[in-house]
Scaffold this active site. Structure first.
Site, mmCIF file in Angstrom:
data_model
loop_
_atom_site.group_PDB
_atom_site.id
_atom_site.type_symbol
_atom_site.label_atom_id
_atom_site.label_comp_id
_atom_site.label_asym_id
_atom_site.label_seq_id
_atom_site.Cartn_x
_atom_site.Cartn_y
_atom_site.Cartn_z
ATOM 1 N N GLU A 152 0.801 -1.238 0.000
ATOM 2 C CA GLU A 152 0.000 0.000 0.000
ATOM 3 C C GLU A 152 0.833 1.288 0.000
ATOM 4 O O GLU A 152 0.676 2.158 0.841
ATOM 5 C CB GLU A 152 -0.962 -0.026 1.212
ATOM 6 C CG GLU A 152 -1.887 -1.235 1.200
ATOM 7 C CD GLU A 152 -2.736 -1.368 2.440
ATOM 8 O OE1 GLU A 152 -2.827 -0.408 3.217
ATOM 9 O OE2 GLU A 152 -3.319 -2.449 2.639
ATOM 10 N N GLU A 257 -6.309 -10.609 -0.861
ATOM 11 C CA GLU A 257 -7.042 -10.362 0.390
ATOM 12 C C GLU A 257 -8.549 -10.329 0.112
ATOM 13 O O GLU A 257 -9.282 -9.491 0.597
ATOM 14 C CB GLU A 257 -6.574 -9.058 1.045
ATOM 15 C CG GLU A 257 -5.074 -9.003 1.293
ATOM 16 C CD GLU A 257 -4.626 -7.745 2.006
ATOM 17 O OE1 GLU A 257 -5.472 -6.986 2.510
ATOM 18 O OE2 GLU A 257 -3.400 -7.512 2.080
#
Ligand code: G3I
Length: 367
Positions: A152, A257
């Protein structure tokens, strides 16, 4: 006599549970010629305290990602003091059960060790950065299959997130993280992992980042599209375009995820009613007792559409990992509003397969 009876009863329950699981198809077996099927594992599961989850994990998955235990706040809680207790247990569990570990993660702006969070000295941040990657990645070389090296690093517009690493180390910190990881773990696959990188602007930022790593002659083996989406509103066209554009870079594409929320969120603007707040309103938490069949159907359809797409591109996709074993484990019960009841995964709170599970299985049989 009572002790003997209770032992017989306990064994009976275990055998029944075993037998019950034996009746359901196995995701890893159904997709064994297509891509790995993984799950995030939490601390209780890694320590073997969650017996029901343990059986399901062994039966359903051939890849595991630590939900939290390999993040820096756990592995390096104090400066140059490491704690690999849980990480080592996960590696042992995976080895014993012939599962691939995707270690998660080396560099992330969140869940940093407390001593790092407000560090001012660029030299100290660099020392932490080099030491953490080198120490942790080298320890697990040949023990884990892959690393989410950087997690991220991007803003929604594709620019680099202004976190402590960009601030103190500059624009090249992502390339440097992969360079250090490549040196420390030559036998481990190295991935970039992020959410919303199926969205065009953020995808373009991720592609630029990956090309920058490649242009520097540094190894990057794959990209993880996290897949935290909304049931009934999955950006299918963006996902398909992303699979094509990322795989064109010559790297693996993974969904790392995956979960599909069934709950409204404050930003969904579900109402103009000013009395609705993000704090626990009934509108924001509508399924406290159970998920209605209508929503089970929406969830099943979204998962079926996704897996049909994954199978269409199975030559480009190396892994699909669910962010949790069952609904009760999901982080989405507490994000963005704490204390809600969400139903984002394939197994319910009693570890029973939901209709979404069978819709996923059916996609494999329909190919
Ligand atoms: O272990 C402590 C416990 O000792 C303490 O009593 C409790 C209450 O404070 O907190 C526990 O730690 C929590 C941890 O999960 C383990 O349950 C942290 O507070 C909590 O913040 C942490 O949340 C994790 C979250 O990342 C943190 O950002 C979620 O479990 C995890 O699913 C989530 O995963 C991230 C991925 O790593 C990256 N992509 C996004 C994804 C969702 O945020």
């Amino acid at each position: 006599m009572i002790k003997k009876l209770s032992t017989i009863l306990f064994i009976g329950v275990l055998l029944f549970a075993d037998n019950a699981y034996a009746q359901i198809p196995s995701l890893k077996d159904v997709f064994k010629n297509d891509f790995l099927i993984g799950t995030a594992m939490d601390a209780e599961q890694i320590e073997g305290k969650d017996v029901a989850a343990d059986k399901l994990i062994k039966q359903q998955f051939n890849a595991v990602t630590p939900e939290n235990c390999m993040k820096a706040e756990i592995t390096q809680p104090e400066w140059n003091k490491y704690d690999f207790t849980l990480a080592d247990k996960l590696v042992e569990f995976a080895k014993k059960n012939n599962m691939k570990v995707n270690a998660h993660n080396l560099i992330w702006h969140s869940q940093l060790p407390p001593f790092m969070r407000h560090m001012q000295s660029a030299d100290s941040v660099r020392e932490y950065f080099v030491n953490h990657i080198t120490k942790v990645a080298s320890r697990y070389d040949r023990k884990v299959y892959s690393w989410d090296v950087v997690n991220e690093a991007l803003n929604e517009d594709g620019t680099l997130r202004k976190d402590i690493f960009l601030d103190k180390l500059g624009d090249d910190y992502v390339v440097e993280a992969f360079r250090l990881a490549q040196k420390a773990a030559p036998h481990t696959k190295l991935y970039y992992n992020d959410y919303n990188i199926e969205q065009p602007k953020k995808r373009a930022g991720a592609i630029a980042l990956i090309k920058k790593i490649q242009a520097a002659g540094v190894r990057i083996d794959g990209v993880g599209i996290q897949g935290h989406w909304k049931a009934g509103n999955v950006p299918m066209k963006d996902i398909e375009e992303s699979i094509k554009e990322f795989s064109a870079l010559g790297i693996e594409v993974m969904f790392t995820e995956l979960d599909l929320s069934v709950l409204p969120n404050p930003w969904d603007k579900v109402t103009a009613d000013v009395s609705v707040t993000a704090k626990g309103s009934a509108l924001m938490n509508p399924y406290t007792k159970a998920l209605p069949d209508s929503m089970q159907h929406v969830l099943a359809k979204s998962y079926a559409d996704l897996f049909a797409l994954f199978l269409k591109y199975k030559k480009d996709i190396s892994r699909v990992t669910f962010w949790g074993v069952n609904d009760g484990q999901s982080w989405l019960n507490g994000f963005p509003i704490k204390g809600r009841t969400n139903y984002p995964l394939l197994f319910d709170r009693n570890f029973k397969p939901k209709s979404a599970f069978y819709s996923v299985i059916a996609t494999a049989k329909n190919q």
